[in-house]
Enzyme design. Structure first.
Site, PDB file in Angstrom:
ATOM      1  N   GLU A  59       0.834  -1.204   0.000  1.00 44.25           N
ATOM      2  CA  GLU A  59       0.000   0.000   0.000  1.00 44.25           C
ATOM      3  C   GLU A  59       0.866   1.249   0.000  1.00 44.25           C
ATOM      4  O   GLU A  59       0.671   2.168  -0.804  1.00 44.25           O
ATOM      5  CB  GLU A  59      -0.908   0.004   1.228  1.00 44.25           C
ATOM      6  CG  GLU A  59      -1.901   1.142   1.267  1.00 44.25           C
ATOM      7  CD  GLU A  59      -3.045   0.916   0.302  1.00 44.25           C
ATOM      8  OE1 GLU A  59      -3.019   1.566  -0.765  1.00 44.25           O
ATOM      9  OE2 GLU A  59      -3.921   0.105   0.586  1.00 44.25           O
ATOM     10  N   ASP A  66       1.342   4.027  -3.052  1.00 41.94           N
ATOM     11  CA  ASP A  66       0.992   5.425  -2.798  1.00 41.94           C
ATOM     12  C   ASP A  66       2.143   6.377  -3.108  1.00 41.94           C
ATOM     13  O   ASP A  66       1.979   7.364  -3.833  1.00 41.94           O
ATOM     14  CB  ASP A  66       0.560   5.604  -1.337  1.00 41.94           C
ATOM     15  CG  ASP A  66      -0.787   4.973  -1.033  1.00 41.94           C
ATOM     16  OD1 ASP A  66      -1.482   4.579  -1.976  1.00 41.94           O
ATOM     17  OD2 ASP A  66      -1.142   4.870   0.160  1.00 41.94           O
ATOM     18  N   SER A 126      -6.971   2.587  -3.961  1.00 40.31           N
ATOM     19  CA  SER A 126      -5.721   3.002  -3.333  1.00 40.31           C
ATOM     20  C   SER A 126      -4.693   3.401  -4.373  1.00 40.31           C
ATOM     21  O   SER A 126      -3.665   3.995  -4.033  1.00 40.31           O
ATOM     22  CB  SER A 126      -5.164   1.879  -2.466  1.00 40.31           C
ATOM     23  OG  SER A 126      -4.991   0.714  -3.239  1.00 40.31           O
TER      24      SER A 126
END
Length: 606
Positions: free
Chosen positions: A301, A305, A521
């Site tokens: 994640e 990002d 995401s």
């Protein structure tokens, strides 16, 4: 004779005679339930916490002037208002959210009556939050409740109660106390990983580029199978733009021990953004959050990002925040980490900073119904404070469609959490907060709503529809066949997402290897990167940053988005809502066209 205000845990009527003596002994205050919830779906009582188990209580005091702050927020965020861009200072915001002194005094006296000293309290800069650590035995006494260890069907454990009480006279002085009735499962929004060296579709290309009929820009056909920085620049009409304005900034929030690995970032830059090689980000720890640089600890994640948000916005100064706190814990390892949703810890931290990043993306959230409404309102008010200061906040809309894209009805989580277990579309939070920009997902070229998972979207059960989206959402609802999903969603609620971006098959590096990953995401940090570029356009002309985006994008800038009209967001045993012309609860207003938006965000000529 003088009658004092009623404060603390004792109802005391003080009669000030000439001698200063009390006319009557103190009378105990009656306790009254402040908040209660039904036993939450999926959770069962597991046991009793040890009396000395430590709880970090957060007490939210009322913000009586928040309506004034909200008025300021909408004025400085409205491109047609003469105050557009006149963002408030940190001190001005703190003044507008400060509680009345009598609330501070009442809470202080109540805490003192339980032996809690001022030195044990941590206050927010505006004094609207008080944080303290207490053993569970004292928390139970203070809140006239009993805590339990609860176990979820997935194995998570938390210490919570289903109700708590306060002396009746304190109810007006306290908005919320947590952790008490919050049974959320704070989680990231990401889909299945594909290891690129095992199933590397990046080589699947046709021979000729083509023109996207929606945006009108030339896109390499490989973008149908693998998304790179170049793909996003092509799709969103940002090829050749190099940001250079001083004072710009972009940020990514990290939670749940998701670490952003710098070696992976360098591999990503070598692969997709060679001009960014040897550059990095500033790391800031929140509440002791770490950012291990062991390759084996790299977080998918966090990697997704930072690689795409910072790669797209390079060389704009970038910050990664790692916030400690993982609510689930094992109850047999002493006193573990067991706190509120950690984004409130991040809010405390970022609101205390003089210069927070101007564009910030968060790829984490909860089901709205698992967050007590009182707490959701206060967290949302924190996001409003950042918007008033000129910060644009993006949140992933989630990957569960209208609630849960699990095809098995037996394991779907599309039921109310109020004891009725009624079938219901489940909105996500914080995406449902009207003071943030929720980002949905698309895929392929021409873009359609993502189908490998489903773009989270729908209507809040907590927040009313804000005025800035009234026209767009009303038009969508009016076009729905009468009775569609009646009773499954709140047609008067804040609608989300607001916008969308590509969200599938993003090529990143994880622990030294290329992988393909998707989810909202991915779309949220990608959109945050575009917002950082737009801020650069404004800053380079001596204009203030964009700040809270929604009033702008639903009005003056609406034509700067590529309308997505194909796809849907299945969930809860339904096909969900359809993408359609104009705004829809799948892709919002659509995906950004930077070439158009960079003109629309500037003042009208003359």
């Amino acid at each position: 004779m003088r009658i004092s205000s009623i404060t603390g845990s004792l109802c005391v009527i003080v009669v000030a005679l000439f001698t200063g003596s009390l006319a009557a002994p103190p009378k105990p205050c009656a306790s009254k339930v402040k908040e209660a919830v039904a036993p939450p779906r999926g959770w069962i009582k597991h046991g009793t916490p040890a009396p000395d188990h430590t709880i970090v209580l957060r007490i939210g005091l009322p913000q009586p002037d928040f309506h004034i702050l909200e008025k300021h927020l909408y004025e400085v965020s409205d491109p047609y208002h003469h105050r557009y861009g006149a963002h408030l200072s940190k001190e001005e915001v703190e003044t507008l959210v400060a509680p009345h002194q009598n609330s501070i005094d009442a809470v202080d006296e109540w805490l003192a009556s339980h032996g809690i000293k001022e030195s044990e309290l941590v206050r927010s800069p505006a004094k609207d939050w008080v944080t303290l650590k207490v053993p569970v035995s004292l928390a139970e006494k203070m809140l006239d409740t009993t805590y339990q260890v609860w176990e979820h069907t997935n194995g998570d454990h938390i210490v919570r109660t289903t109700s708590y009480s306060l002396p009746e006279n304190l109810h007006e002085h306290i908005d919320v106390i947590q952790p008490t009735t919050m049974f959320g499962q704070f989680k990231g929004s990401k889909s299945t990983i594909v290891w690129a060296d095992e199933n590397d579709v990046s080589a699947v290309q046709s021979s000729e580029p083509f023109v996207d009929p929606v945006s009108g820009v030339v896109v390499d056909p490989s973008c149908n199978t693998t998304i790179t920085i170049t793909c996003l620049q092509q799709l969103y009409n940002a090829i050749g733009f190099i940001p250079s304005a001083p004072g710009n900034s972009v940020g990514i929030t990290g939670y749940l021990e998701e670490f952003a690995n710098i070696q992976d970032l360098q591999s990503f830059y070598a692969d997709q953004r060679p001009d960014a090689l040897n550059s990095s980000f500033t790391f800031l720890s929140v509440k002791g959050g770490l950012n291990s640089q062991n390759l084996s600890d790299a977080g998918v994640e966090a990697g997704l990002d930072v690689q795409f948000a910072f790669g797209l916005s390079h060389p704009i100064p970038a910050t990664f925040y790692s916030t400690a706190g993982r609510p689930p814990f094992k109850p047999d390892i002493g006193t573990p980490t067991d706190t509120n949703e950690p984004y409130t810890d991040w809010l405390d931290f970022i609101l205390s900073q003089e210069k927070p990043p101007l564009s910030i993306s968060t790829s984490y959230g909860d089901d709205e119904q698992t967050v007590p409404k009182s707490f959701a309102l206060r967290a949302c008010a924190g996001f409003a404070q950042l918007g008033a200061r000129g910060v644009s906040l993006m949140f992933a809309s989630g990957d569960g469609g209208v609630g849960d894209n699990d095809p098995n009805p037996a394991t779907q989580q599309c039921f109310t959490n109020d004891g009725r277990n009624a079938t219901r579309f489940i909105p996500g939070f914080p995406a449902s907060c009207p003071f943030v920009t929720a980002v949905g997902g698309t895929t392929r070229v021409p873009e359609v709503a993502v189908s490998r998972f489903f773009s989270g979207g729908g209507f809040s059960d907590f927040f009313a529809r804000p005025a800035y989206q009234e026209q767009a959402v009303s038009s969508y609802l009016a076009a729905l066949p009468k009775g569609t999903y009646k009773g499954l969603f709140n047609p008067n609620g804040r609608a989300f997402p607001d916008v969308a971006a590509q969200s599938d098959r993003f090529r990143i590096f994880l622990s030294g290897r290329p992988i393909l990953i998707g989810g909202t995401s991915a779309s949220s940090p990608a959109f945050a990167g575009i917002v950082a570029l737009l801020n650069d356009v404004r800053l380079s002309k001596g204009l203030p940053p964009l700040g809270f985006l929604n009033p702008l994008i639903y009005s003056k800038a609406a034509s700067g988005f590529n309308d997505i009209t194909i796809g849907h967001n299945s969930g809860c045993g339904t096909t969900g809502f359809n993408a359609t012309q104009g705004w829809d609860p799948v892709t919002g207003l659509g995906t950004p066209n930077f070439g158009k938006l960079k003109e629309l965000i500037l003042p009208f000529p003359g």
